[in-house]
Design a protein around this motif. Structure first.
Motif, PDB file in Angstrom:
ATOM      1  N   ARG A  68      10.268  19.273 -53.565  1.00 37.75           N
ATOM      2  CA  ARG A  68      10.970  19.422 -52.291  1.00 37.75           C
ATOM      3  C   ARG A  68       9.937  19.515 -51.159  1.00 37.75           C
ATOM      4  O   ARG A  68       9.012  20.324 -51.225  1.00 37.75           O
ATOM      5  CB  ARG A  68      11.853  20.674 -52.316  1.00 37.75           C
ATOM      6  N   VAL A  69      10.080  18.672 -50.173  1.00 37.18           N
ATOM      7  CA  VAL A  69       9.169  18.654 -49.029  1.00 37.18           C
ATOM      8  C   VAL A  69       9.915  19.181 -47.813  1.00 37.18           C
ATOM      9  O   VAL A  69      10.939  18.615 -47.411  1.00 37.18           O
ATOM     10  CB  VAL A  69       8.637  17.233 -48.760  1.00 37.18           C
ATOM     11  N   GLU A  70       9.406  20.260 -47.240  1.00 38.47           N
ATOM     12  CA  GLU A  70      10.037  20.875 -46.075  1.00 38.47           C
ATOM     13  C   GLU A  70       9.099  20.761 -44.881  1.00 38.47           C
ATOM     14  O   GLU A  70       7.994  21.298 -44.902  1.00 38.47           O
ATOM     15  CB  GLU A  70      10.366  22.346 -46.356  1.00 38.47           C
ATOM     16  N   GLN A  71       9.541  20.047 -43.845  1.00 35.21           N
ATOM     17  CA  GLN A  71       8.741  19.915 -42.628  1.00 35.21           C
ATOM     18  C   GLN A  71       8.926  21.145 -41.755  1.00 35.21           C
ATOM     19  O   GLN A  71      10.047  21.506 -41.419  1.00 35.21           O
ATOM     20  CB  GLN A  71       9.147  18.662 -41.848  1.00 35.21           C
ATOM     21  N   ARG A  72       7.847  21.795 -41.412  1.00 30.42           N
ATOM     22  CA  ARG A  72       7.881  22.941 -40.519  1.00 30.42           C
ATOM     23  C   ARG A  72       7.152  22.565 -39.226  1.00 30.42           C
ATOM     24  O   ARG A  72       6.711  21.438 -39.052  1.00 30.42           O
ATOM     25  CB  ARG A  72       7.234  24.154 -41.180  1.00 30.42           C
ATOM     26  N   ASP A  73       7.037  23.511 -38.317  1.00 32.06           N
ATOM     27  CA  ASP A  73       6.412  23.247 -37.024  1.00 32.06           C
ATOM     28  C   ASP A  73       4.901  23.124 -37.194  1.00 32.06           C
ATOM     29  O   ASP A  73       4.174  24.116 -37.150  1.00 32.06           O
ATOM     30  CB  ASP A  73       6.748  24.369 -36.040  1.00 32.06           C
ATOM     31  N   GLY A  74       4.428  21.909 -37.416  1.00 31.73           N
ATOM     32  CA  GLY A  74       3.001  21.653 -37.524  1.00 31.73           C
ATOM     33  C   GLY A  74       2.456  21.722 -38.941  1.00 31.73           C
ATOM     34  O   GLY A  74       1.266  21.503 -39.147  1.00 31.73           O
ATOM     35  N   TRP A  75       3.294  22.012 -39.927  1.00 27.51           N
ATOM     36  CA  TRP A  75       2.812  22.088 -41.301  1.00 27.51           C
ATOM     37  C   TRP A  75       3.938  21.741 -42.263  1.00 27.51           C
ATOM     38  O   TRP A  75       5.087  21.612 -41.855  1.00 27.51           O
ATOM     39  CB  TRP A  75       2.234  23.466 -41.616  1.00 27.51           C
ATOM     40  N   ARG A  76       3.587  21.581 -43.538  1.00 29.20           N
ATOM     41  CA  ARG A  76       4.579  21.212 -44.538  1.00 29.20           C
ATOM     42  C   ARG A  76       4.524  22.142 -45.733  1.00 29.20           C
ATOM     43  O   ARG A  76       3.455  22.578 -46.145  1.00 29.20           O
ATOM     44  CB  ARG A  76       4.357  19.768 -45.014  1.00 29.20           C
ATOM     45  N   LYS A  77       5.702  22.393 -46.259  1.00 26.95           N
ATOM     46  CA  LYS A  77       5.842  23.205 -47.465  1.00 26.95           C
ATOM     47  C   LYS A  77       6.251  22.284 -48.605  1.00 26.95           C
ATOM     48  O   LYS A  77       7.263  21.592 -48.535  1.00 26.95           O
ATOM     49  CB  LYS A  77       6.896  24.287 -47.254  1.00 26.95           C
ATOM     50  N   LEU A  78       5.437  22.270 -49.658  1.00 31.29           N
ATOM     51  CA  LEU A  78       5.710  21.456 -50.837  1.00 31.29           C
ATOM     52  C   LEU A  78       6.105  22.390 -51.973  1.00 31.29           C
ATOM     53  O   LEU A  78       5.328  23.270 -52.354  1.00 31.29           O
ATOM     54  CB  LEU A  78       4.479  20.638 -51.228  1.00 31.29           C
ATOM     55  N   VAL A  79       7.287  22.197 -52.502  1.00 25.12           N
ATOM     56  CA  VAL A  79       7.837  23.098 -53.517  1.00 25.12           C
ATOM     57  C   VAL A  79       8.025  22.349 -54.827  1.00 25.12           C
ATOM     58  O   VAL A  79       8.838  21.422 -54.916  1.00 25.12           O
ATOM     59  CB  VAL A  79       9.183  23.701 -53.056  1.00 25.12           C
ATOM     60  N   LEU A  80       7.268  22.739 -55.847  1.00 22.10           N
ATOM     61  CA  LEU A  80       7.484  22.184 -57.184  1.00 22.10           C
ATOM     62  C   LEU A  80       8.884  22.573 -57.621  1.00 22.10           C
ATOM     63  O   LEU A  80       9.238  23.758 -57.617  1.00 22.10           O
ATOM     64  CB  LEU A  80       6.438  22.724 -58.162  1.00 22.10           C
ATOM     65  N   ASN A  81       9.694  21.594 -58.013  1.00 24.24           N
ATOM     66  CA  ASN A  81      11.124  21.859 -58.169  1.00 24.24           C
ATOM     67  C   ASN A  81      11.667  21.429 -59.537  1.00 24.24           C
ATOM     68  O   ASN A  81      12.583  20.627 -59.643  1.00 24.24           O
ATOM     69  CB  ASN A  81      11.901  21.153 -57.045  1.00 24.24           C
ATOM     70  N   ARG A  82      11.077  22.011 -60.585  1.00 23.90           N
ATOM     71  CA  ARG A  82      11.616  21.878 -61.943  1.00 23.90           C
ATOM     72  C   ARG A  82      11.747  23.288 -62.525  1.00 23.90           C
ATOM     73  O   ARG A  82      11.122  23.619 -63.545  1.00 23.90           O
ATOM     74  CB  ARG A  82      10.706  21.015 -62.816  1.00 23.90           C
ATOM     75  N   PRO A  83      12.536  24.144 -61.887  1.00 21.29           N
ATOM     76  CA  PRO A  83      12.552  25.559 -62.279  1.00 21.29           C
ATOM     77  C   PRO A  83      12.980  25.807 -63.710  1.00 21.29           C
ATOM     78  O   PRO A  83      12.543  26.777 -64.335  1.00 21.29           O
ATOM     79  CB  PRO A  83      13.541  26.185 -61.288  1.00 21.29           C
TER      80      PRO A  83
END
Length: 259
Positions: A6-21
């Motif tokens: 999961r790629v989440e665009q934030r203000d000036g940065w990105r959060k990458l979440v490994l998503n096979r829980p």
């Protein structure tokens, strides 16, 4: 189709979440490809000045998905090829990314998952997290840069013991030993990691990239060679617009506005 990252665009940065829980975010080929692509995009995107890597659910990453292996069925797998195609390029990509990479270890980090975490620039971990060099349990050699990174972070004696015994290392001990930056309360991990990524995104991206280059060079150079590297990088930094803006902001007692 499973969204493995999961790629989440934030203000000036990105959060990458490994998503096979359901698999403790263990790597399969799809996750490798998705993460590599996301990091490649982050490296060049103007709206991304920092990256935060974390995992969904109760674990950060359990390493390789062993469900993809079928020992005894057909010829033995070429695990060296797996490293050459997937893990080695990923570690090189994280280390050379011209932007800071923060890792928030939200649970167990085992095998390659542990070594991918410590390859990042700044690592925070939940108090409940554990780091496990689990390779010896299945008669493998630690990979993903672990045999290079871990002794440099915590010393050879501790690294050897962790790799030979596969004993879990609590996050608090990892912080005490200098393997990670800090361990934080579980319910504060996300907030602290996101605040850190936002703070790094507000700094000079080019300046932080030069710091990463200097540190990487220093890992393999003599002091004399490193002094030359510092000189060259400082010359480059002094000629860049961000340095002029940083000095102006300091003298004017305001926050800098880096390009």
């Amino acid at each position: 189709m499973e969204q493995v990252l999961r790629v989440e665009q934030r203000d000036g940065w990105r959060k990458l979440v490994l998503n096979r829980p359901d698999k403790l975010n263990a790597f399969n080929e799809a996750l490798h490809q998705a993460l590599r692509a996301a990091l490649e995009d982050a490296a060049t995107a103007a709206d991304c000045r920092a990256v935060l890597l974390t995992g969904e659910g109760r674990g950060f990453c359990a390493g390789q998905d062993l469900g993809d292996r079928r020992p005894g069925e057909g010829p033995p797998p070429d695990l060296g090829n797996t490293l050459e195609r997937f893990y080695n390029p990923l570690i090189r990509q994280i280390r050379s990314l011209p932007k800071p990479v923060v890792c928030a270890v939200n649970g167990v980090a085992a095998g390659a998952g542990a070594n991918i975490a410590i390859a990042c620039d700044i690592v925070l971990a939940a108090q409940s997290a554990r780091f496990i060099q689990s390779f010896s349990k299945i008669a493998l050699v630690p990979d993903s840069g672990g045999t290079w990174l871990l002794p440099r972070l915590i010393g050879e004696a501790r690294a050897r013991a962790l790799m030979l015994t596969a004993e879990p290392l609590p996050a608090s001990t990892a912080a005490e030993w200098g393997m990670i930056w800090k361990a934080v309360e579980d319910d504060r991990l996300t907030l602290e990691a996101e605040n850190l990524a936002a703070r790094l995104a507000a700094q000079s991206t080019a300046g932080l990239a030069r710091i990463k280059r200097a540190l990487d060079a220093g890992a393999t150079q003599s002091l004399d060679a490193q002094l030359d590297t510092e000189r060259d990088l400082q010359r480059e930094a002094g000629a860049a617009p961000d340095y002029a803006e940083g000095v102006r902001a300091f003298l004017e007692k305001r926050a800098p506005r880096f390009g």
